[in-house]
Scaffold this motif. Structure first.
Motif, short mmCIF file in Angstrom:
data_model
loop_
_atom_site.label_atom_id
_atom_site.label_comp_id
_atom_site.label_asym_id
_atom_site.label_seq_id
_atom_site.Cartn_x
_atom_site.Cartn_y
_atom_site.Cartn_z
N MET A 27 0.99 -0.74 0.39
CA MET A 27 -0.44 -0.07 -0.10
C MET A 27 1.00 1.29 -0.12
SD MET A 27 -3.28 -0.56 -0.07
CE MET A 27 -4.50 0.46 0.85
N PHE A 28 0.72 1.58 -1.28
CA PHE A 28 2.25 2.52 -1.71
C PHE A 28 1.83 3.82 -1.02
CE2 PHE A 28 4.81 -0.29 -3.91
CZ PHE A 28 5.66 -0.20 -2.83
N LEU A 29 0.12 4.11 -1.38
CA LEU A 29 -0.92 5.32 -0.93
C LEU A 29 -0.65 5.50 0.48
CD1 LEU A 29 -3.65 4.65 -2.65
CD2 LEU A 29 -1.89 5.97 -3.46
N VAL A 30 -0.56 4.37 1.39
CA VAL A 30 -0.73 5.22 3.14
C VAL A 30 1.02 4.50 3.10
CG1 VAL A 30 -0.52 3.13 4.92
CG2 VAL A 30 -2.07 3.29 2.83
N LYS A 31 1.68 4.91 2.32
CA LYS A 31 3.25 5.05 2.88
C LYS A 31 3.24 6.78 2.17
CE LYS A 31 5.50 0.53 2.83
NZ LYS A 31 6.49 0.01 2.13
N ALA A 32 3.12 6.99 1.47
CA ALA A 32 2.81 7.88 0.57
C ALA A 32 2.08 9.06 2.41
CB ALA A 32 2.62 8.83 -0.60
N LEU A 83 1.78 9.10 4.65
CA LEU A 83 2.34 9.50 6.20
C LEU A 83 3.42 9.76 6.24
CD1 LEU A 83 1.87 5.26 7.90
CD2 LEU A 83 1.04 7.30 8.50
N GLY A 84 3.41 9.99 5.23
CA GLY A 84 5.27 10.45 5.21
C GLY A 84 6.05 9.70 4.86
N LYS A 85 6.43 8.46 3.79
CA LYS A 85 7.35 7.44 4.87
C LYS A 85 8.01 7.64 3.54
CE LYS A 85 5.72 4.68 8.50
NZ LYS A 85 5.25 3.14 8.86
N ILE A 86 7.26 7.71 1.85
CA ILE A 86 7.98 7.93 0.88
C ILE A 86 7.44 9.19 0.10
CG2 ILE A 86 8.12 5.67 0.31
CD1 ILE A 86 5.76 5.81 -1.33
N ARG A 90 7.02 18.13 3.85
CA ARG A 90 6.69 17.16 2.82
C ARG A 90 7.92 17.14 1.24
NH1 ARG A 90 2.80 12.96 4.10
NH2 ARG A 90 1.19 14.05 4.89
N GLN A 91 8.30 15.89 0.97
CA GLN A 91 8.94 16.02 0.28
C GLN A 91 7.91 15.29 -1.02
OE1 GLN A 91 12.11 15.56 0.31
NE2 GLN A 91 11.45 16.43 2.72
N ALA A 92 8.22 15.86 -2.02
CA ALA A 92 7.43 15.58 -3.15
C ALA A 92 8.33 16.03 -4.13
CB ALA A 92 6.13 17.23 -3.56
N ALA A 93 8.05 15.71 -6.24
CA ALA A 93 9.01 15.20 -6.65
C ALA A 93 8.57 16.63 -7.75
CB ALA A 93 8.63 14.10 -7.74
N GLN A 94 7.38 16.88 -7.81
CA GLN A 94 7.40 18.19 -7.74
C GLN A 94 6.16 19.26 -7.30
OE1 GLN A 94 4.12 18.56 -12.46
NE2 GLN A 94 3.23 17.09 -10.82
N VAL A 95 6.56 20.19 -7.19
CA VAL A 95 5.45 20.88 -6.22
C VAL A 95 4.19 22.43 -7.20
CG1 VAL A 95 5.17 23.27 -4.04
CG2 VAL A 95 7.25 20.65 -4.04
#
Lengths: 582, 582
Positions: free
Chosen positions: A1-6, A8-11, A54-59
């Motif tokens: 469940m990558f959605l959950v990880k995202a 939570l801020g884990k990815i 938050r870390q994000a590839a695109q802001v």
């Protein structure tokens, strides 16, 4: 469940829409929010500046923008914009529409289920999410017209098994429903078995007839509304779908006075390319609703979360975790000026410009070549009388100068050598069955209906169209049989469209090679082509508003007044073919 | 289409409900109406005295009554009322509930999918419409307890293919969701594939953890609400399901201040038989909501049309043509005194009396014999210490006197000849795995957890129950090991229930032979039996409110504080087994 990880801020997120003012269609509030997107879904909505950052590839910086869900249109016909799904997507994404429920009623009349399949295939994988409703009245008036395709219970059942098919489209033939006509009952049964939504269209029904129509399971309406009619429908469980033209201050005011939140949606139905180009799409309906007194956030709810629920598309319609990342950034709800659009998390509009480009469209080439008529000649446009010389009385289609309405009129015309002569205030109208499905043997020719029309202002020449509701047969209107033949032949040659001819010269030609009703060009180009067509028609004396709609509605036997199909004149009220000569 | 004919008046109605004041849950208005029913469906709603007069096989005069749709409960457990579905139906129909979404979590813990199948079969064809949700946390705490059955992704998938299964039930194990635990992820995936609603349970989550839980697609909650928590959830797309115990004036007031109509439903969750008998069912939640300031019609919407839409049961929830004729006549929305109930057009309650009688219930006999333990003896209830003589420190389950909450406490106890001696303010508690699934070899015995409890008021004797959340193992609490053995053996003999023993005499015994958690008797009888049980427990010194719920909650490792299962003491916060001896 990558959605959950995202979440939570884990990815890291794929995209962070930062500092927007979120218009919350679930509570009606406006709240500052950062919106996180991962794998096409919204995974978090939180106060700006939540820690850890938050870390994000695109802001995407969204300060001073409102973030709203992508608009959802539950009742519309892409064909009415005269373009393909990809071109339509290109146009409406710029206006914030991200989901439409297409009713391919027009192409179905031309090519039946195979035509729908092409439309369906051509709309797969677009950034605009195109769902489908099964057209339920193809042809619209059984026995009164010839269409290129038919949709019956078996076709409905087959189509309901396809992906992205979410319901039955507007059941227009309420007489058939109330009369228990076999075809519509079978289609309704298929819809009920599939457990899908069933859309309605019932302008005139009230009282017991309305109850009967609803008892058949059809529970929406988008036709012309008086407050009193609308309230009767809402009380009986009808979802009211408001178009721009059905909205009035009285209607909006009646809605606001209801104690509970009513089932009201905003829809576009038919949007011509020029209107789409100049005014917009569902955003325009929303602006108009707000102008007329609807609370902005309620108008937005009626174009997002409510239509999502109506279509049972529970994966969208709100900006909330778990929903598809269909997000639109606008300046205000009043202007609804679209800056940015994300669909499934992909940026498709940025700074008001499309950042997506449709690829080559090959699927719909299969819908070309639908005007299957031999060249016509002047004689095909002469009206033969049952007498050789003298006077004869005929029924006349009287066109309302402002709307698509018609009435039945009368005229007494001269006959010379067996041919009816035209009076000054009239024009010829002829409708040719263009699918090669009804050949008359003696003399061999396609079935055609002929008549006369008053009130169009036509002084000379001819116009012709293969875009003509609902069967899209070839309609030719003119003062001069030779120009009429030329106009018809111009459309036969290019596979359909709109044309204006005068003095054996083509003044304007809009090619609609896809089923004779759509083009591959962008909406802006079609809009210009339509303007040139209207200008050329104007030189013949025709200056009505909505010219295309008026020309395209003479053939609509399910409307009111006197209409004409390939089978002849139709009294729309009694639903019967009537004689031209009295 | 006989429905259409009946609506038109071409054939007589089955039933005409005449002259009611219809509470229209679609518009919020109250309107005088005649309601026509045919073949189980509402076919017409019209002003009283519409002409021509309606013909009907049966007329129900409803003057001075309000007509409302049957109530719909989206979150509940029939087992909590200690009766079978038929007995439950008998009780709740009298209160106007016509549809429930049963979460067979309790029986699933006892008998797994086979148990659910029995419950599902036993609820087919009842006048109460029993839908099912797939229990998602069976057992609730993997590795911390032994249940009689398990529900994993395969079982969920199988059950989702059954008729009347409409979604996934409350996902209680939010730590598993957030932690990406395999079982729950698989079950969620099955739900997503089936496209059904996924119910939640997330009392403590806020911020990123809440976002993560919702990103997994679980979008409702029915747990304890503070206004601030509730608003955060509503804004994030959570459907808030309010139970009687979670409603406060503050919560209702916060809801009323929202600009748009929020997604709020009323639900019952667990209703003990005495409460059901005395206070009612969803009607009681509705009355309470109105008392606390909710607009009556909004409370009604939250118990009819909104839950129908939540469960995607689009065939019901409103009194409108085409919907199921689930109609309730009441005196007022404030009293909600039920006079008449129709389900699918059949009169099941008239003049406040049930006109339907449950037939013999054979299906659930298959759920008997679930207490698979050999007789126990006094020694089974003695606590052996790791020392022979002296003092030893133990963890103590400290029971809150007013709620089901517990805390961890400490006590120093004497040890004599290796056996721990009880202090005056404590009682023994022992939990025996009762499904024969975990046999300890040396000495051969069933797995058991032992501990001590403070705060129950128990002075002497023993109580025992096989109704003990969530695994429903055998729980025995007492001061005297001999009485404890006798209590345990009484329940082993009858196949489960509740018992009070003092001085080797059974003071009260409530038999629950169906899975050890339900009886075949009517709710009224179970209510009396429960009173006798409470009175007998009172003679031992136990006078807490909600005695059954408190006794049944010591074994709930997913709650808070210190709990006990067949595997021993569990720290509910850390979700870990902990030692009794310190």
């Amino acid at each position: 469940m990558f959605l959950v990880k995202a979440a939570l801020g884990k990815i890291p997120l794929d995209t962070l829409v930062r500092g927007a003012s979120l218009v919350n269609v679930l509570t009606g509030e406006i709240q500052p929010a950062d919106i996180g997107v991962y794998a096409g879904k919204i995974v978090c909505v939180e106060s700006p500046g939540s820690v850890p950052p938050r870390q994000a590839a695109q802001v995407i910086e969204a300060r001073e923008k409102l973030a709203v869900p992508g608009l959802i249109d539950v009742h519309m016909h892409i064909e009415s914009s005269l373009v393909t799904p990809a071109r339509f997507a290109e146009a409406v994404l710029l206006h914030g529409t991200t989901t439409v429920a297409e009713d391919p009623h027009e192409l179905a009349n031309v090519l039946g289920l195979e035509g729908i399949r092409l439309m369906w295939a051509a709309s797969a994988g677009l950034p605009l999410k195109v769902c489908f409703l099964v057209p339920t009245c193809v042809p619209s008036a059984l026995g009164l017209e010839t269409s290129g395709g038919e949709i019956g219970p078996l076709e409905a059942q087959e189509m309901l098994a396809w992906e992205r098919v979410v319901g039955l489209a507007e059941v227009m033939d309420f007489l058939a429903v109330i009369g228990g006509e076999e075809r519509i009952i079978g289609i309704l049964e298929a819809g009920r078995k599939a457990g899908v939504v069933i859309e309605g269209h019932n302008p005139l029904l009230r009282g017991r007839e309305l109850n009967a129509y609803l008892a058949a399971g059809i529970d929406s309406d988008h036709t012309f509304m008086e407050p009193e009619y609308m309230l009767e429908k809402l009380r009986l469980g009808v979802t009211v779908e408001m178009q721009e033209r059905t909205m009035t201050p009285e209607v909006i005011s009646a809605l606001r006075q209801l104690p509970s939140d009513p089932d009201v949606l905003l829809v576009t139905d038919d949007v011509a390319p020029d209107r789409l180009n100049e005014k917009g799409h569902l955003d325009q309906v929303l602006r108009r609703a707000v102008e007329l007194g609807m609370k902005p956030v309620e108008a937005l709810r009626s174009a997002t979360v409510k239509p999502a629920r109506r279509l049972r598309l529970h994966d969208r319609g709100a900006i909330a975790p778990g929903k598809a990342a269909d997000i639109v950034l606008v300046d205000s709800l009043e202007s609804f000026a679209v800056d940015t659009v994300l669909v499934d998390g992909q940026v498709v509009v940025r700074g008001g410009k499309l950042s997506w480009c449709p690829g080559p469209e090959e699927t719909l080439w299969g819908a070309r070549g639908s005007v299957r008529l031999p060249p016509l000649c002047q004689a095909d446009f002469q009206l033969r009388a049952p007498i050789l010389e003298g006077e004869i009385q005929v029924r006349v289609i009287v066109s309302d100068p402002h709307t698509t309405a018609t009435e039945e009129g009368r005229a007494i015309l001269q006959v010379r050598e067996g041919i009816v002569q035209l009076a000054d205030d009239l024009a010829w109208i002829a409708v040719f069955e263009r699918y090669g499905r009804s050949v008359v043997l003696s003399p061999p020719s396609s079935r055609r209906g002929q008549g006369v029309v008053r009130g169009l202002g036509l002084q000379a020449g001819a116009v012709a169209t293969t875009y003509a509701h609902d069967t899209h047969n070839l309609v030719v209107i003119g003062r001069d049989p030779a120009d009429m033949a030329m106009a018809a032949n111009a459309l036969i040659r290019v596979g359909g469209g709109l044309v204006v001819v005068r003095g054996q010269e083509v003044l304007a030609l809009v090619e609609l090679p896809i089923g004779g009703i759509m083009a591959m060009e962008p909406v802006s180009q079609m809009s210009e082509a339509l303007r040139r067509f209207e200008a050329a028609a104007g030189t013949l004396g025709m200056h009505p508003p909505h010219l295309l709609m008026r020309l395209a509605s003479f053939t609509l036997p399910v409307a009111s007044g006197l209409r004409i199909t390939d089978r002849g004149l139709v009294n729309a009220r009694s639903r019967q073919l009537v004689d031209l000569f009295l």
